[in-house]
Design a protein around this motif. Structure first.
Motif, PDB file in Angstrom:
ATOM      1  N   LEU A 154       0.822  -1.206   0.000  1.00 30.42           N
ATOM      2  CA  LEU A 154       0.000   0.000   0.000  1.00 30.42           C
ATOM      3  C   LEU A 154       0.857   1.256   0.000  1.00 30.42           C
ATOM      4  CD1 LEU A 154      -2.870  -1.030   2.456  1.00 30.42           C
ATOM      5  CD2 LEU A 154      -2.932  -0.923  -0.057  1.00 30.42           C
ATOM      6  N   VAL A 155       2.022   1.211   0.656  1.00 29.19           N
ATOM      7  CA  VAL A 155       2.924   2.365   0.626  1.00 29.19           C
ATOM      8  C   VAL A 155       3.433   2.581  -0.787  1.00 29.19           C
ATOM      9  CG1 VAL A 155       5.110   3.302   1.443  1.00 29.19           C
ATOM     10  CG2 VAL A 155       3.587   2.164   3.044  1.00 29.19           C
ATOM     11  N   LYS A 156       3.860   1.510  -1.445  1.00 28.31           N
ATOM     12  CA  LYS A 156       4.345   1.647  -2.819  1.00 28.31           C
ATOM     13  C   LYS A 156       3.244   2.151  -3.740  1.00 28.31           C
ATOM     14  CE  LYS A 156       8.069  -1.772  -2.534  1.00 28.31           C
ATOM     15  NZ  LYS A 156       9.163  -0.890  -2.984  1.00 28.31           N
ATOM     16  N   GLN A 157       2.006   1.693  -3.515  1.00 27.24           N
ATOM     17  CA  GLN A 157       0.900   2.180  -4.326  1.00 27.24           C
ATOM     18  C   GLN A 157       0.673   3.669  -4.082  1.00 27.24           C
ATOM     19  OE1 GLN A 157      -0.697   0.380  -6.767  1.00 27.24           O
ATOM     20  NE2 GLN A 157      -1.410   2.442  -7.283  1.00 27.24           N
ATOM     21  N   ALA A 158       0.862   4.094  -2.837  1.00 28.37           N
ATOM     22  CA  ALA A 158       0.731   5.527  -2.539  1.00 28.37           C
ATOM     23  C   ALA A 158       1.782   6.333  -3.294  1.00 28.37           C
ATOM     24  CB  ALA A 158       0.855   5.753  -1.027  1.00 28.37           C
ATOM     25  N   TYR A 159       2.997   5.789  -3.411  1.00 28.26           N
ATOM     26  CA  TYR A 159       4.036   6.440  -4.209  1.00 28.26           C
ATOM     27  C   TYR A 159       3.580   6.581  -5.650  1.00 28.26           C
ATOM     28  CZ  TYR A 159       8.062   6.650  -0.994  1.00 28.26           C
ATOM     29  OH  TYR A 159       8.938   6.980   0.021  1.00 28.26           O
ATOM     30  N   LEU A 160       3.046   5.501  -6.218  1.00 33.55           N
ATOM     31  CA  LEU A 160       2.606   5.546  -7.614  1.00 33.55           C
ATOM     32  C   LEU A 160       1.469   6.541  -7.791  1.00 33.55           C
ATOM     33  CD1 LEU A 160       2.679   1.716  -8.410  1.00 33.55           C
ATOM     34  CD2 LEU A 160       4.323   3.443  -9.150  1.00 33.55           C
ATOM     35  N   ASP A 161       0.541   6.549  -6.863  1.00 35.56           N
ATOM     36  CA  ASP A 161      -0.604   7.455  -6.972  1.00 35.56           C
ATOM     37  C   ASP A 161      -0.195   8.922  -6.836  1.00 35.56           C
ATOM     38  OD1 ASP A 161      -2.190   5.215  -7.217  1.00 35.56           O
ATOM     39  OD2 ASP A 161      -2.865   5.223  -5.131  1.00 35.56           O
ATOM     40  N   SER A 162       0.913   9.184  -6.127  1.00 39.64           N
ATOM     41  CA  SER A 162       1.341  10.567  -5.885  1.00 39.64           C
ATOM     42  C   SER A 162       1.977  11.216  -7.105  1.00 39.64           C
ATOM     43  CB  SER A 162       2.344  10.605  -4.732  1.00 39.64           C
ATOM     44  OG  SER A 162       3.613  10.108  -5.145  1.00 39.64           O
ATOM     45  N   GLY A 163       2.396  10.393  -8.074  1.00 41.19           N
ATOM     46  CA  GLY A 163       3.103  10.923  -9.237  1.00 41.19           C
ATOM     47  C   GLY A 163       4.592  11.069  -9.042  1.00 41.19           C
ATOM     48  N   ILE A 164       5.120  10.615  -7.906  1.00 42.64           N
ATOM     49  CA  ILE A 164       6.538  10.799  -7.615  1.00 42.64           C
ATOM     50  C   ILE A 164       7.425   9.961  -8.534  1.00 42.64           C
ATOM     51  CG2 ILE A 164       6.797   8.959  -5.879  1.00 42.64           C
ATOM     52  CD1 ILE A 164       8.442  10.934  -4.208  1.00 42.64           C
ATOM     53  N   GLU A 165       6.862   8.887  -9.107  1.00 44.69           N
ATOM     54  CA  GLU A 165       7.657   8.022  -9.975  1.00 44.69           C
ATOM     55  C   GLU A 165       7.731   8.526 -11.412  1.00 44.69           C
ATOM     56  OE1 GLU A 165       9.456   5.943  -8.692  1.00 44.69           O
ATOM     57  OE2 GLU A 165       8.538   5.307  -6.823  1.00 44.69           O
ATOM     58  N   GLY A 166       7.076   9.614 -11.707  1.00 45.80           N
ATOM     59  CA  GLY A 166       7.129  10.163 -13.053  1.00 45.80           C
ATOM     60  C   GLY A 166       8.382  10.993 -13.278  1.00 45.80           C
ATOM     61  N   ARG A 167       8.597  11.388 -14.502  1.00 47.01           N
ATOM     62  CA  ARG A 167       9.764  12.192 -14.865  1.00 47.01           C
ATOM     63  C   ARG A 167       9.423  13.672 -14.940  1.00 47.01           C
ATOM     64  NH1 ARG A 167      13.753   9.473 -13.421  1.00 47.01           N
ATOM     65  NH2 ARG A 167      15.007  11.053 -14.479  1.00 47.01           N
ATOM     66  N   ASN A 168       8.144  14.024 -14.773  1.00 50.26           N
ATOM     67  CA  ASN A 168       7.734  15.421 -14.921  1.00 50.26           C
ATOM     68  C   ASN A 168       7.589  16.103 -13.574  1.00 50.26           C
ATOM     69  OD1 ASN A 168       7.566  15.232 -17.769  1.00 50.26           O
ATOM     70  ND2 ASN A 168       5.587  14.217 -17.572  1.00 50.26           N
ATOM     71  N   ILE A 169       8.528  15.813 -12.679  1.00 45.54           N
ATOM     72  CA  ILE A 169       8.559  16.505 -11.406  1.00 45.54           C
ATOM     73  C   ILE A 169       9.903  17.227 -11.302  1.00 45.54           C
ATOM     74  CG2 ILE A 169       7.044  14.800 -10.318  1.00 45.54           C
ATOM     75  CD1 ILE A 169       9.505  13.716  -8.860  1.00 45.54           C
ATOM     76  N   SER A 170      10.047  18.026 -10.278  1.00 48.21           N
ATOM     77  CA  SER A 170      11.320  18.686  -9.987  1.00 48.21           C
ATOM     78  C   SER A 170      11.774  18.191  -8.624  1.00 48.21           C
ATOM     79  CB  SER A 170      11.133  20.204  -9.957  1.00 48.21           C
ATOM     80  OG  SER A 170      10.242  20.561  -8.909  1.00 48.21           O
ATOM     81  N   ASN A 171      12.982  18.566  -8.229  1.00 47.50           N
ATOM     82  CA  ASN A 171      13.432  18.176  -6.897  1.00 47.50           C
ATOM     83  C   ASN A 171      12.578  18.825  -5.811  1.00 47.50           C
ATOM     84  OD1 ASN A 171      15.627  16.274  -7.081  1.00 47.50           O
ATOM     85  ND2 ASN A 171      16.779  17.865  -8.144  1.00 47.50           N
ATOM     86  N   ALA A 172      12.097  20.041  -6.054  1.00 45.25           N
ATOM     87  CA  ALA A 172      11.200  20.682  -5.090  1.00 45.25           C
ATOM     88  C   ALA A 172       9.886  19.910  -4.978  1.00 45.25           C
ATOM     89  CB  ALA A 172      10.933  22.130  -5.492  1.00 45.25           C
ATOM     90  N   LYS A 173       9.352  19.461  -6.119  1.00 49.15           N
ATOM     91  CA  LYS A 173       8.120  18.676  -6.094  1.00 49.15           C
ATOM     92  C   LYS A 173       8.350  17.316  -5.441  1.00 49.15           C
ATOM     93  CE  LYS A 173       6.118  20.850 -10.209  1.00 49.15           C
ATOM     94  NZ  LYS A 173       5.715  20.640 -11.635  1.00 49.15           N
ATOM     95  N   LEU A 174       9.540  16.765  -5.635  1.00 52.38           N
ATOM     96  CA  LEU A 174       9.885  15.501  -4.985  1.00 52.38           C
ATOM     97  C   LEU A 174       9.748  15.631  -3.473  1.00 52.38           C
ATOM     98  CD1 LEU A 174      11.533  12.599  -5.267  1.00 52.38           C
ATOM     99  CD2 LEU A 174      13.386  14.005  -4.409  1.00 52.38           C
ATOM    100  N   VAL A 175      10.332  16.683  -2.915  1.00 48.56           N
ATOM    101  CA  VAL A 175      10.266  16.893  -1.467  1.00 48.56           C
ATOM    102  C   VAL A 175       8.818  17.063  -1.028  1.00 48.56           C
ATOM    103  CG1 VAL A 175      10.968  18.396   0.427  1.00 48.56           C
ATOM    104  CG2 VAL A 175      12.594  17.862  -1.408  1.00 48.56           C
ATOM    105  N   ASP A 176       8.043  17.803  -1.801  1.00 45.47           N
ATOM    106  CA  ASP A 176       6.639  18.002  -1.459  1.00 45.47           C
ATOM    107  C   ASP A 176       5.884  16.682  -1.452  1.00 45.47           C
ATOM    108  OD1 ASP A 176       4.228  19.729  -1.048  1.00 45.47           O
ATOM    109  OD2 ASP A 176       3.691  18.876  -2.994  1.00 45.47           O
TER     110      ASP A 176
END
Length: 400
Positions: A154-176
C-alpha cells in the motif's frame, strides 16, 4: 568483432581475456544485447578496454569505447560523494535530521500494513520513533522506498498514486510529495532501496543554491575532467548514445529508457546521469586513490574509507530478504555495497571490495586487494542481474 584501443594487457591472463571477449560476443551473436563496453584497470593501468557489437538495435553504428550510456543508479555514488564533500566543508553533519533542511519532512508517519482473511489490505499509521538523518539517506535506512521496485504494498501504491515516480517533477516537487507520503518502516531499522538519493540531490540544491546539474558539474565533473557526464547529451554528441532493443529479446518485456536528448525537468540524484567508460573511470579512480586524482583532491582518505565501510552493522536484520539488493556477503556503506565476507555471494571477490550498478545494465566494482577496477556498460535492463554475475565471474577468472 570487438573493437579495442591501444590499451595495455597487463596483470591478466591473455587466455582469460580471450574467453571473456568470446563470451560477450556470444551474447551479442545470440541477439541478447546490441553491444556493450568493458574497461578493466589493474595496478593503475588500463589492462583491457573494448567495445563490442553495435551501439543500437539497428546495428548501423558500431559500439565505441566512448559511447554514452544511461547509468541510472551509478549516479548515486557520485551524489553521495558530493554530499560528503559538503560534510568536509562543515556545511552539514550526516547525523543532521533531514527536517533541518526540509522542515516539511518533520513529523512523518510510518505505515504498518495488515492483510485480512479475505485478502484485503489495510494500512495504519504511527509516528516516527526518531527522524530520518542524512546518514539514513546515504545508506538507504530512512524509511523511504520506490513505488516501482519489489513486491507491491500500500505504501508503494501511494508512491505511484502521488506521481513521484514520473519524470515530470522537480526536486522541489519531490520533497513536497515525500512530505505527504508515509514511510515504509521506522528510520534506522531496515535497508530499503529508495528515493533517498534523489532526496540527497534535492539537499545538494538546497544547501548550494545551485541546480543539481550545475553543482555536480562545478564540484565533480569539471575538476575530474569528465566532459561526457551529465543529465542529457548535447545535440552534437547524440550520435554516441547507446540504445537498447525496444523489446528485450530474452524476457519479451518492453524496454523504456530515459530520454537522453533533452534537459529533463527532474534532475534525479538517484538515477539521472549519462556517462562513458572513460569518464566514469575518472570518478572510480578518485575512489580507489583515496579521494585524489591527478593532483585534484575532492575528499580525504579517511572519508573514502568511512564511505566504503559497512554502515548497516548496527541494524539487526537489515541485510536479509530478497529485497536486499546488495545480496549475500555484502553490507552497505554511504553510497556503495561493501563486501564483508569472501563466501556467501554468488560471485568471487575480496573482503572490502565495493560496487554499485544501474537499472539499464551498467555496473562497476573496485577491489582494493586486487588493485582492480572494472566498469561494464550496456543498455539491457531486463538482463542486468545475469550479466553482472557473468562479467564478474569472467573478470576474476582472468586475474593473474
Amino acid at each position: 568483432m570487438p573493437q579495442a584501443n591501444d590499451s595495455i594487457n597487463a596483470t591478466f591472463h591473455p587466455a582469460g581475456l580471450v574467453r571473456l571477449d568470446q563470451a560477450i560476443q556470444r551474447e551479442i551473436d545470440a541477439g541478447h544485447i546490441p553491444g556493450a563496453t568493458l574497461l578493466l584497470e589493474r595496478g593503475g593501468r588500463i589492462a583491457h578496454e573494448k567495445a563490442y557489437g553495435a551501439q543500437g538495435p539497428d546495428q548501423s553504428t558500431p559500439m565505441a569505447t566512448d559511447s554514452i550510456f544511461r547509468i541510472y543508479s551509478m549516479t548515486k555514488p557520485i551524489v553521495s560523494v558530493a554530499i560528503m564533500m559538503l560534510a568536509e566543508q562543515g556545511r552539514l553533519l550526516i547525523s543532521d535530521p533531514v527536517s533541518r533542511y526540509f522542515p516539511e519532512l518533520a513529523n512523518l508517519q510510518v505505515a504498518t500494513e495488515s492483510v485480512a482473511a479475505d485478502g484485503s489490505r489495510t494500512m495504519t499509521l504511527a509516528p516516527c520513533v526518531r527522524e530520518m538523518t542524512i546518514q539514513d539517506l546515504l545508506r538507504h535506512s530512512a524509511g523511504l522506498t520506490y513505488g516501482i521496485f519489489g513486491e507491491s504494498t500500500l505504501v508503494k501504491q501511494a508512491y505511484l498514486d502521488s506521481g513521484i515516480e514520473g519524470r515530470n517533477i522537480s526536486n522541489a516537487k519531490l520533497v513536497d510529495c515525500l512530505s505527504r507520503l508515509p514511510l515504509a518502516f521506522q528510520p534506522g531499522t531496515n535497508w530499503e532501496y529508495s528515493r533517498a538519493t534523489d532526496l540527497l540531490g534535492a539537499l545538494l540544491e538546497k544547501i548550494s543554491g545551485q541546480s543539481l546539474d550545475v553543482h555536480l558539474q562545478e564540484q565533480i565533473f569539471t575538476p575530474l575532467q569528465m566532459p561526457d557526464t551529465g543529465f542529457w547529451v548535447a545535440p552534437e554528441q547524440q550520435h554516441r548514445i547507446a540504445e537498447a532493443f525496444p523489446i528485450d529479446p530474452v524476457t519479451q518485456q518492453p524496454v523504456r529508457l530515459l530520454d537522453a536528448r533533452r534537459r529533463p525537468e527532474f534532475l534525479s540524484g538517484g538515477g539521472g546521469l549519462l556517462s562513458t567508460a572513460r569518464d566514469y573511470l575518472r570518478f572510480v579512480r578518485l575512489l580507489r586513490n583515496g579521494g585524489e586524482l591527478d593532483g585534484v583532491r575532492l575528499l580525504s582518505r579517511k572519508t573514502i574509507t568511512f564511505m566504503t565501510s559497512d554502515h548497516l552493522a548496527g541494524i539487526p536484520g537489515a541485510t536479509g530478504g530478497a529485497a536486499y539488493l546488495p545480496g549475500p556477503g555484502y553490507g552497505f556503506g554511504l553510497g556503495f555495497a561493501v563486501r564483508n565476507t569472501v563466501g556467501g555471494a554468488p560471485t568471487p571477490g575480496s573482503v572490502g571490495d565495493f560496487l554499485w550498478s544501474g537499472l539499464a545494465g551498467t555496473y562497476f566494482w573496485i577491489d582494493p586487494q586486487e588493485d582492480l577496477i572494472a566498469i561494464w556498460l550496456m543498455q539491457a535492463p531486463e538482463q542486468r542481474e545475469r550479466f553482472r554475475q557473468m562479467i564478474r565471474n569472467l573478470v576474476h577468472a582472468s586475474l593473474t
